[in-house]
Design a protein around this motif. Structure first.
Motif, PDB file in Angstrom:
ATOM      1  N   ILE A 192     -68.924 -60.111 -54.767  1.00 37.11           N
ATOM      2  CA  ILE A 192     -69.548 -61.389 -55.093  1.00 37.11           C
ATOM      3  C   ILE A 192     -68.477 -62.482 -55.192  1.00 37.11           C
ATOM      4  O   ILE A 192     -67.430 -62.278 -55.819  1.00 37.11           O
ATOM      5  CB  ILE A 192     -70.314 -61.315 -56.431  1.00 37.11           C
ATOM      6  N   GLY A 193     -68.744 -63.616 -54.571  1.00 42.75           N
ATOM      7  CA  GLY A 193     -67.824 -64.745 -54.619  1.00 42.75           C
ATOM      8  C   GLY A 193     -68.550 -66.044 -54.906  1.00 42.75           C
ATOM      9  O   GLY A 193     -69.761 -66.057 -55.175  1.00 42.75           O
ATOM     10  N   LEU A 194     -67.814 -67.132 -54.827  1.00 45.20           N
ATOM     11  CA  LEU A 194     -68.373 -68.456 -55.108  1.00 45.20           C
ATOM     12  C   LEU A 194     -67.669 -69.486 -54.232  1.00 45.20           C
ATOM     13  O   LEU A 194     -66.466 -69.368 -53.973  1.00 45.20           O
ATOM     14  CB  LEU A 194     -68.183 -68.793 -56.589  1.00 45.20           C
ATOM     15  N   THR A 195     -68.418 -70.472 -53.775  1.00 41.36           N
ATOM     16  CA  THR A 195     -67.823 -71.576 -53.021  1.00 41.36           C
ATOM     17  C   THR A 195     -67.961 -72.853 -53.834  1.00 41.36           C
ATOM     18  O   THR A 195     -68.908 -73.010 -54.609  1.00 41.36           O
ATOM     19  CB  THR A 195     -68.481 -71.769 -51.639  1.00 41.36           C
ATOM     20  N   ALA A 196     -67.015 -73.767 -53.664  1.00 40.81           N
ATOM     21  CA  ALA A 196     -67.034 -75.003 -54.447  1.00 40.81           C
ATOM     22  C   ALA A 196     -66.443 -76.151 -53.644  1.00 40.81           C
ATOM     23  O   ALA A 196     -65.675 -75.939 -52.697  1.00 40.81           O
ATOM     24  CB  ALA A 196     -66.244 -74.817 -55.747  1.00 40.81           C
ATOM     25  N   HIS A 197     -66.807 -77.362 -54.050  1.00 37.16           N
ATOM     26  CA  HIS A 197     -66.209 -78.564 -53.481  1.00 37.16           C
ATOM     27  C   HIS A 197     -65.520 -79.406 -54.545  1.00 37.16           C
ATOM     28  O   HIS A 197     -64.814 -80.364 -54.211  1.00 37.16           O
ATOM     29  CB  HIS A 197     -67.272 -79.414 -52.779  1.00 37.16           C
ATOM     30  N   ALA A 234     -64.776 -71.280 -62.147  1.00 33.07           N
ATOM     31  CA  ALA A 234     -64.979 -70.016 -61.429  1.00 33.07           C
ATOM     32  C   ALA A 234     -63.857 -69.026 -61.704  1.00 33.07           C
ATOM     33  O   ALA A 234     -64.075 -67.811 -61.773  1.00 33.07           O
ATOM     34  CB  ALA A 234     -65.098 -70.277 -59.938  1.00 33.07           C
ATOM     35  N   LEU A 235     -62.657 -69.548 -61.870  1.00 32.67           N
ATOM     36  CA  LEU A 235     -61.516 -68.675 -62.143  1.00 32.67           C
ATOM     37  C   LEU A 235     -61.624 -67.974 -63.495  1.00 32.67           C
ATOM     38  O   LEU A 235     -60.945 -66.979 -63.733  1.00 32.67           O
ATOM     39  CB  LEU A 235     -60.214 -69.486 -62.087  1.00 32.67           C
ATOM     40  N   ARG A 272     -53.017 -71.447 -56.287  1.00 33.26           N
ATOM     41  CA  ARG A 272     -51.925 -70.609 -56.782  1.00 33.26           C
ATOM     42  C   ARG A 272     -52.409 -69.686 -57.903  1.00 33.26           C
ATOM     43  O   ARG A 272     -52.023 -68.525 -57.987  1.00 33.26           O
ATOM     44  CB  ARG A 272     -50.780 -71.497 -57.289  1.00 33.26           C
ATOM     45  N   LYS A 273     -53.308 -70.199 -58.755  1.00 30.62           N
ATOM     46  CA  LYS A 273     -53.851 -69.371 -59.832  1.00 30.62           C
ATOM     47  C   LYS A 273     -54.722 -68.239 -59.290  1.00 30.62           C
ATOM     48  O   LYS A 273     -54.782 -67.157 -59.881  1.00 30.62           O
ATOM     49  CB  LYS A 273     -54.643 -70.236 -60.813  1.00 30.62           C
ATOM     50  N   CYS A 274     -55.402 -68.497 -58.158  1.00 28.84           N
ATOM     51  CA  CYS A 274     -56.155 -67.422 -57.504  1.00 28.84           C
ATOM     52  C   CYS A 274     -55.220 -66.264 -57.178  1.00 28.84           C
ATOM     53  O   CYS A 274     -55.541 -65.085 -57.424  1.00 28.84           O
ATOM     54  CB  CYS A 274     -56.799 -67.930 -56.213  1.00 28.84           C
TER      55      CYS A 274
END
Length: 335
Positions: free
Chosen positions: A138-143, A151-152, A176-178
């Motif tokens: 499961i993931g998420l997309t954002a603008h 999300a993080l 970078r945090k990802c």
């Protein structure tokens, strides 16, 4: 082809993937030819969405017999459990598969994300589908960076997709945090929705960031695929000339420009808003005035027809002042 691991999903994917928006412009057979070429070139990550009209259906047809060669990702704008459950089933049927490798919550606002994670929200359906083996991750997309940052903090988010390109680097610290949190980062809009003309330079910039797990340029032709693969495979350091070209692109585009995501549609009076802005861009930036005027003239409804209702602006993920921008287009073209 360079391969990498998509964060905590553990999926091994090509560093360059395939963005499924543009295949809406071709047909099922053209998509099949592209998928064959992808397989031959070693590109194994495919991104699409429920909202990309026929994209899932074309891909389902094109992947028959070779589904196991690809990591397949799609996404839904459903926010409630029932709506998400229905979309997952629709995606499985369209894609002609018994499982989807990555299913993403598509571009929620902060308020919509509250609905997604709340009682009766879309996350419940995603978790149930995952338990049933219908989706694997499961993931998420954002603008917006606000949603990206939130999300993080969500432990169920295994991947995050966000715009990243020469003129949109506002997410770099979060990218970078990802990497630090082992969340796969998927770079969308590497060419800023087509606003950046030099695709090779654009992709070299994105791929030069080691925190980017995969970049997903949209493609509809084999020639585009070959050009993009070559650009992503070039790992030599960016030259002074390339850095200078990037600065010029930043100067020309700034941040107030259309990425052609088409979330503003449908226009109340039928204006093709992204097309109007695209042709204005050619008129302003690329010394293609005659071509731009000819193409703009072919539009059935011109920018001057805008009635100022503002509905498009409520849908724009970049919060662009579309009504003011359309006025400027109408002035530049004289209609």
């Amino acid at each position: 082809m360079e391969y990498t691991t998509l964060g905590k999903t553990g999926l091994r994917i090509s560093r360059m993937g395939f963005g499924g928006i543009p295949i809406q412009r071709i047909d099922a057979e053209g998509t099949k030819a592209l998928m064959k070429q992808l397989m031959d070139e070693g590109v194994n990550y495919i991104d699409t969405a429920r909202g990309y009209t026929v994209s899932e259906e074309y891909l389902g047809y094109a992947l028959e017999g070779i589904r196991d060669k690809f990591v397949l990702a799609t996404k839904s704008m459903a926010r409630t459990k029932d709506a998400m459950a229905a979309d997952i089933e629709k995606s499985l049927g369209n894609l002609r598969t018994d499982h989807i490798d990555l299913y993403q919550v598509h571009n929620p606002s902060m308020e919509q994300l509250d609905t997604v994670v709340g009682e009766g929200g879309a996350l419940e359906a995603l978790m149930e589908a995952k338990a049933a083996g219908k989706i694997n991750h499961i993931g998420l997309t954002a603008h917006s960076t606000e949603v990206f940052e939130r999300a993080l903090s969500l432990d169920w988010v295994e991947t995050i997709m966000f715009p990243y390109n020469i003129v949109e680097s506002q997410g770099e610290e979060l990218i970078r945090k990802c990497q630090e949190k082992n969340v796969g980062f998927i770079a969308m809009k590497p060419l800023a929705g087509g606003a950046i003309e030099n695709g090779t330079l654009a992709l070299r910039y994105v791929c030069s960031n080691p925190a980017v797990t995969v970049v997903i340029p949209g493609m509809a032709e084999v020639s585009e695929l070959e050009e993009n693969i070559k650009a992503c495979a070039d790992t030599t350091p960016l030259t002074k000339e390339e850095l200078s070209q990037m600065e010029e692109i930043r100067r020309q585009l700034g941040t107030n420009f259309c990425r052609r995501c088409n979330y503003c549609a449908p226009c109340t009076v039928g204006i093709s808003i992204p097309s109007a802005f695209l042709f204005a861009g050619y008129l302003e930036r690329y010394n293609l005035a005659d071509w731009a005027r000819d193409r703009y003239g072919s539009l059935g409804v011109k920018a001057s027809a805008c009635v100022g209702c503002g509905k498009c602006e409520t849908r724009c993920p970049y919060h662009l002042p579309i009504r003011e921008m359309l006025k400027k287009v109408a002035e530049e073209f004289g209609e």
